[in-house]
Scaffold this motif. Structure first.
Motif, PDB file in Angstrom:
ATOM      1  N   ARG A   1      -3.342   4.723  -8.711  1.00 12.87           N
ATOM      2  CA  ARG A   1      -2.519   4.203  -7.614  1.00 12.87           C
ATOM      3  C   ARG A   1      -3.195   4.452  -6.269  1.00 12.87           C
ATOM      4  O   ARG A   1      -3.107   3.619  -5.355  1.00 12.87           O
ATOM      5  CB  ARG A   1      -1.132   4.836  -7.656  1.00 12.87           C
ATOM      6  CG  ARG A   1      -0.286   4.366  -8.832  1.00 12.87           C
ATOM      7  CD  ARG A   1       1.024   5.155  -8.902  1.00 12.87           C
ATOM      8  NE  ARG A   1       1.948   4.738  -7.854  1.00 12.87           N
ATOM      9  CZ  ARG A   1       3.048   4.008  -8.061  1.00 12.87           C
ATOM     10  NH1 ARG A   1       3.346   3.607  -9.287  1.00 12.87           N
ATOM     11  NH2 ARG A   1       3.840   3.677  -7.074  1.00 12.87           N
TER      12      ARG A   1
ATOM     13  N   THR B   1       1.084  11.230  -7.255  1.00  8.36           N
ATOM     14  CA  THR B   1       0.436   9.923  -7.160  1.00  8.36           C
ATOM     15  C   THR B   1      -0.845   9.947  -7.986  1.00  8.36           C
ATOM     16  O   THR B   1      -1.726  10.774  -7.750  1.00  8.36           O
ATOM     17  CB  THR B   1       0.105   9.573  -5.698  1.00  8.36           C
ATOM     18  OG1 THR B   1       1.292   9.653  -4.920  1.00  8.36           O
ATOM     19  CG2 THR B   1      -0.468   8.170  -5.603  1.00  8.36           C
TER      20      THR B   1
ATOM     21  N   PHE C   1      -5.075  -1.374   1.510  1.00  3.85           N
ATOM     22  CA  PHE C   1      -5.183  -1.070   2.938  1.00  3.85           C
ATOM     23  C   PHE C   1      -6.492  -1.606   3.523  1.00  3.85           C
ATOM     24  O   PHE C   1      -6.541  -1.997   4.692  1.00  3.85           O
ATOM     25  CB  PHE C   1      -5.067   0.438   3.173  1.00  3.85           C
ATOM     26  CG  PHE C   1      -3.656   0.950   3.136  1.00  3.85           C
ATOM     27  CD1 PHE C   1      -2.684   0.411   3.971  1.00  3.85           C
ATOM     28  CD2 PHE C   1      -3.281   1.958   2.257  1.00  3.85           C
ATOM     29  CE1 PHE C   1      -1.372   0.878   3.936  1.00  3.85           C
ATOM     30  CE2 PHE C   1      -1.975   2.430   2.210  1.00  3.85           C
ATOM     31  CZ  PHE C   1      -1.015   1.891   3.060  1.00  3.85           C
TER      32      PHE C   1
ATOM     33  N   SER D   1      -5.948   1.895  -5.899  1.00  7.03           N
ATOM     34  CA  SER D   1      -5.335   0.588  -5.629  1.00  7.03           C
ATOM     35  C   SER D   1      -4.840   0.511  -4.193  1.00  7.03           C
ATOM     36  O   SER D   1      -4.996  -0.521  -3.518  1.00  7.03           O
ATOM     37  CB  SER D   1      -4.188   0.337  -6.604  1.00  7.03           C
ATOM     38  OG  SER D   1      -4.634   0.333  -7.941  1.00  7.03           O
ATOM     39  N   ALA D   2      -4.224   1.604  -3.709  1.00  8.78           N
ATOM     40  CA  ALA D   2      -3.726   1.627  -2.328  1.00  8.78           C
ATOM     41  C   ALA D   2      -4.869   1.508  -1.334  1.00  8.78           C
ATOM     42  O   ALA D   2      -4.750   0.813  -0.306  1.00  8.78           O
ATOM     43  CB  ALA D   2      -2.937   2.913  -2.084  1.00  8.78           C
TER      44      ALA D   2
ATOM     45  N   GLY E   1       0.812  -1.211   0.000  1.00 10.03           N
ATOM     46  CA  GLY E   1       0.000   0.000   0.000  1.00 10.03           C
ATOM     47  C   GLY E   1       0.846   1.261   0.000  1.00 10.03           C
ATOM     48  O   GLY E   1       0.576   2.212  -0.751  1.00 10.03           O
ATOM     49  N   PHE E   2       1.900   1.278   0.833  1.00  6.18           N
ATOM     50  CA  PHE E   2       2.791   2.443   0.874  1.00  6.18           C
ATOM     51  C   PHE E   2       3.538   2.612  -0.451  1.00  6.18           C
ATOM     52  O   PHE E   2       3.793   3.734  -0.896  1.00  6.18           O
ATOM     53  CB  PHE E   2       3.791   2.308   2.031  1.00  6.18           C
ATOM     54  CG  PHE E   2       3.172   2.508   3.382  1.00  6.18           C
ATOM     55  CD1 PHE E   2       2.469   3.670   3.672  1.00  6.18           C
ATOM     56  CD2 PHE E   2       3.276   1.533   4.371  1.00  6.18           C
ATOM     57  CE1 PHE E   2       1.885   3.862   4.922  1.00  6.18           C
ATOM     58  CE2 PHE E   2       2.699   1.712   5.611  1.00  6.18           C
ATOM     59  CZ  PHE E   2       1.998   2.883   5.899  1.00  6.18           C
ATOM     60  N   TYR E   3       3.864   1.470  -1.099  1.00  2.00           N
ATOM     61  CA  TYR E   3       4.527   1.546  -2.405  1.00  2.00           C
ATOM     62  C   TYR E   3       3.604   2.213  -3.432  1.00  2.00           C
ATOM     63  O   TYR E   3       4.031   3.083  -4.203  1.00  2.00           O
ATOM     64  CB  TYR E   3       4.923   0.153  -2.883  1.00  2.00           C
ATOM     65  CG  TYR E   3       5.334   0.116  -4.339  1.00  2.00           C
ATOM     66  CD1 TYR E   3       6.587   0.567  -4.750  1.00  2.00           C
ATOM     67  CD2 TYR E   3       4.435  -0.333  -5.314  1.00  2.00           C
ATOM     68  CE1 TYR E   3       6.947   0.561  -6.091  1.00  2.00           C
ATOM     69  CE2 TYR E   3       4.789  -0.350  -6.650  1.00  2.00           C
ATOM     70  CZ  TYR E   3       6.046   0.100  -7.040  1.00  2.00           C
ATOM     71  OH  TYR E   3       6.394   0.106  -8.363  1.00  2.00           O
ATOM     72  N   LEU E   4       2.339   1.816  -3.435  1.00  4.11           N
ATOM     73  CA  LEU E   4       1.394   2.391  -4.395  1.00  4.11           C
ATOM     74  C   LEU E   4       1.179   3.882  -4.154  1.00  4.11           C
ATOM     75  O   LEU E   4       0.895   4.641  -5.089  1.00  4.11           O
ATOM     76  CB  LEU E   4       0.057   1.646  -4.317  1.00  4.11           C
ATOM     77  CG  LEU E   4       0.068   0.197  -4.834  1.00  4.11           C
ATOM     78  CD1 LEU E   4      -1.229  -0.517  -4.492  1.00  4.11           C
ATOM     79  CD2 LEU E   4       0.321   0.156  -6.341  1.00  4.11           C
ATOM     80  N   LEU E   5       1.349   4.323  -2.912  1.00  4.97           N
ATOM     81  CA  LEU E   5       1.222   5.751  -2.603  1.00  4.97           C
ATOM     82  C   LEU E   5       2.503   6.531  -2.893  1.00  4.97           C
ATOM     83  O   LEU E   5       2.537   7.753  -2.714  1.00  4.97           O
ATOM     84  CB  LEU E   5       0.834   5.936  -1.129  1.00  4.97           C
ATOM     85  CG  LEU E   5      -0.589   5.498  -0.748  1.00  4.97           C
ATOM     86  CD1 LEU E   5      -0.800   5.648   0.748  1.00  4.97           C
ATOM     87  CD2 LEU E   5      -1.635   6.301  -1.518  1.00  4.97           C
TER      88      LEU E   5
END
Length: 671
Positions: free
Chosen positions: A436, A432, A444, A439-440, A414-418
């Motif tokens: 994304r 962002t 989460f 998806s995040a 989740g942090f990667y997608l953000l």
């Protein structure tokens, strides 16, 4: 009409002189015909089935031949009741062996009649029990007095088909096909494949003077891709078929290897390195694609498969490894679904080239897809380690630890997608995108769904991929604690469950893990026996328990109406040497709990897939057709209710027979 063929099977293994053996005689009866049994008054008129053995000093008969699973009918013509068989006839006879080379032969006389035209035909057939060979005990160093013949369970006598129904198998394969199809669509979005779609399509639209010919070649190209992947699945199926599936799915060596492979796949997707085939091999295949005609098109497809291997290899490999836990056909179905999705856009865009204008341009979003797949591979790797942990009772990766790792992995995703985490091969995102962020949010939300599992929430949607709830040390408001007391007293009547220190039933159900002990308990309590053929690494078993067994209607019936026994087919605990035996099925030594349970399942039920639920009466006869994987609670309730109703009917008949007859036993007994 051909003379029916009689099959002869000896129940015991490793027989020595002085042993008592049980022999089964079975004949297949043609459709629309029936055979008279052996246990009615021959004065009625019909010809009874009669066995005559050529007596000698090498053996001794114990009692008379017993018919198994026959039906009863009142005939107005003969003015009396007689018994008969349809589909198959089965009998058993016990012998005492007095020689190392017994010669047990005989003649069976019987009559088969037609339901269609009323025609009756008498037959005589030769039967032979042994080929004059007895097996010695496993430990030949022991004396005959010390040698112990292991107990091998008797067959379930029934008139039901005991293999999985076509509907259940088809449903599972269709599900796996669509999962594999989805994986093929995901593979298209990887950096190795997506840019090749317009490049490949342009070849077909420009290199042919005839559009019709270009379309034909494009279709051939797609079919070639499907053929290549399906051939891989077929080879995998042939090399690692159903007999090898149990080893692959439960032994520590392949599962730790799969665990390591998935970790490598994840690191590859994270950009640490690329998994590629040797350039020399790829170039050699590519050179052959320059040939014209059908062969050239095939090698073009082969080149695409090889060049895209660094992205598709981990995904296709994941499907094959998952399929290794199932039937022989599963790898073929998986590769067919994967390759169909993979080949579809190449073919469609070649037929309709104008669609290319609607494709998004290649860019950093393709790398994002790879990294997301890396996180998923990392999470899936834990499943293989979890199987080993459960089968060998290491207690390293219990449910809390497993869930904690999943929560961390998907939180990082989740942090990667953000854009809060960036991998070395990527450029840091300045903004962002909406995609994304959405998806995040989904990721989460999944993490939030997982968190209650740390305190014992069942997480039914993921039950098949999680360690069992019984491996969790703390469960808030556990139903296991609040619902045991009523069943514990009944279990205590039959003694402490064998292997109870190793194994456990879910949802507070009190039961057994040894068939013989459970059957004895069923006799004492006068209840039918519910047999659960299961496994530590069985995903569908956990899903059935969490989704179906947990339903109050099902749970009440299992706890109150049945004696439950769970037979783990992948339990690696080794039995005492005196209980080992060589299987008549594959002539291999069976010395573990799981090995003997699986052998029992294969030999007596002609099935080897789990879960597999079987209901038997106190004599070991099937009450109805066994049931496999089915998430319908109503179907399972009907399965249990039908079995219980049949059990009550048989009990009523037994009471009437015992009161009206002279001790004739109409039900097979498991010794």
């Amino acid at each position: 009409m051909e003379v029916p063929k009689w099959n002869v099977e000896v129940q015991e293994n490793n027989i020595v002189e002085g042993d008592t053996i049980t022999v089964f005689f079975e004949a297949k009866i043609p459709e629309d015909w029936y055979m008279y049994s052996s246990d009615f008054d021959p004065k009625l008129g019909p010809m009874v089935t009669e066995f005559n053995f050529y007596e000698n000093e090498q053996f001794e008969r114990l009692g008379n031949v017993e018919a198994i699973g026959q039906k009863k009918k009142y005939d107005e013509l003969f003015e009396g009741e007689y018994t008969y068989f349809t589909k198959k006839a089965k009998f058993k006879q016990r012998f005492v062996i007095h020689s190392e080379s017994p010669d047990i032969k005989g003649l069976v006389s019987y009559q088969i009649c037609s339901d269609v035209n009323g025609q009756c035909i008498p037959f005589e057939s030769d039967v032979a029990v042994f080929n004059n060979v007895l097996k010695k005990p496993l430990d030949t160093a022991k004396s005959d007095a010390d040698a112990s013949t292991p107990m091998v369970l008797e067959a379930f006598d029934n008139d039901f088909e005991t293999t999985e129904t076509e509907g259940q198998g088809l449903s599972f394969l269709l599900t796996f096909f669509f999962i594999s199809f989805g994986a093929g669509l995901i593979a298209l979005l990887t950096p190795c494949v997506f840019p090749m779609i317009p490049m490949t399509v342009s070849y077909f639209t420009k290199s042919n003077t005839s559009r019709k010919k270009g379309i034909a070649y494009a279709i051939l190209y797609g079919v070639s891709i499907i053929a290549i992947y399906t051939i891989v699945g077929t080879l995998f199926s042939v090399l690692f078929g159903a007999d090898f599936a149990n080893f692959l799915s439960t032994h520590w060596i392949p599962n730790l290897f799969f665990f390591a492979i998935f970790i490598i796949f994840a690191l590859s997707f994270f950009g640490l390195f690329e998994i590629t085939l040797p350039n020399k091999f790829v170039n050699k295949i590519d050179s052959k694609s320059n040939k014209s005609g059908v062969l050239g098109i095939f090698f073009m497809a082969f080149t695409l498969v090889l060049v895209s291997f660094s992205c598709t290899g981990p995904i296709a490999g994941t499907i094959l490894l998952q399929a290794a836990n199932g039937d022989t056909i599963q790898p073929i179905v998986g590769m067919l679904g994967f390759s169909l999705a993979f080949a579809l856009p190449f073919t469609l865009f070649a037929v309709f080239p104008n669609w290319l204008k609607s494709l998004p341009k290649s860019g950093g979003w393709l790398d994002t897809v790879k990294v997301v797949l890396g996180f998923i591979e990392l999470a899936l790797a834990l499943k293989f380690f979890s199987i080993v942990d459960q089968v060998y009772h290491w207690d390293i990766l219990n449910r809390e630890v497993y869930l904690a790792l999943w929560i961390v992995i998907f939180a990082f995703l989740g942090f990667y997608l953000l854009g809060k985490i960036t991998f070395p091969h990527e450029q840091k995102q300045q903004k962002t995108s909406v995609g994304r962020i959405i998806s995040a949010l989904l990721v989460f939300s999944f993490v939030v769904y997982l968190i209650p599992g740390l305190v014992g929430a069942p997480l039914k949607a993921l039950a098949g991929y999680m360690p069992p709830l019984s491996s969790q040390s703390f469960v808030m408001n556990s139903p296991q604690v609040t619902s045991i007391s009523n069943n514990t007293m009944k279990t205590a009547e039959c003694g402490v469950p064998k292997y109870g220190d190793l194994l456990e039933l879910p949802l507070g159900i009190q039961g057994y893990f040894d068939y013989t002990q459970a059957l004895e308990c069923a006799k004492k309590q006068d209840k039918p026996l519910f047999i659960d053929f299961t496994g530590h690494g069985c995903v569908n078993c956990r899903e059935m328990e969490a989704t179906v067994w947990s339903d109050p209607k099902v749970l009440k019936r299992l706890k109150e109406d049945y004696v439950v026994v769970a037979l783990y087919v992948d339990e690696k605990t080794e039995l005492p040497e005196k209980e080992w035996y060589v299987s008549a099925h594959d002539e291999r030594l069976k010395k573990t709990i799981g090995g003997q349970n699986l052998d029992f399942m294969i030999q007596r039920l002609n099935a080897n897939a789990q879960p597999y639920y079987t209901l038997v009466d106190t004599n070991g006869s099937l009450l109805n057709a066994p049931k496999g994987y089915d998430l319908s609670v109503q179907n399972f309730v009907e399965f249990l209710d039908n079995g219980l109703e049949e059990f009550k009917i048989r009990n009523t008949k037994d009471v009437l027979v015992n009161s009206d007859s002279e001790g004739v036993n109409h039900n097979p007994i498991i010794n």
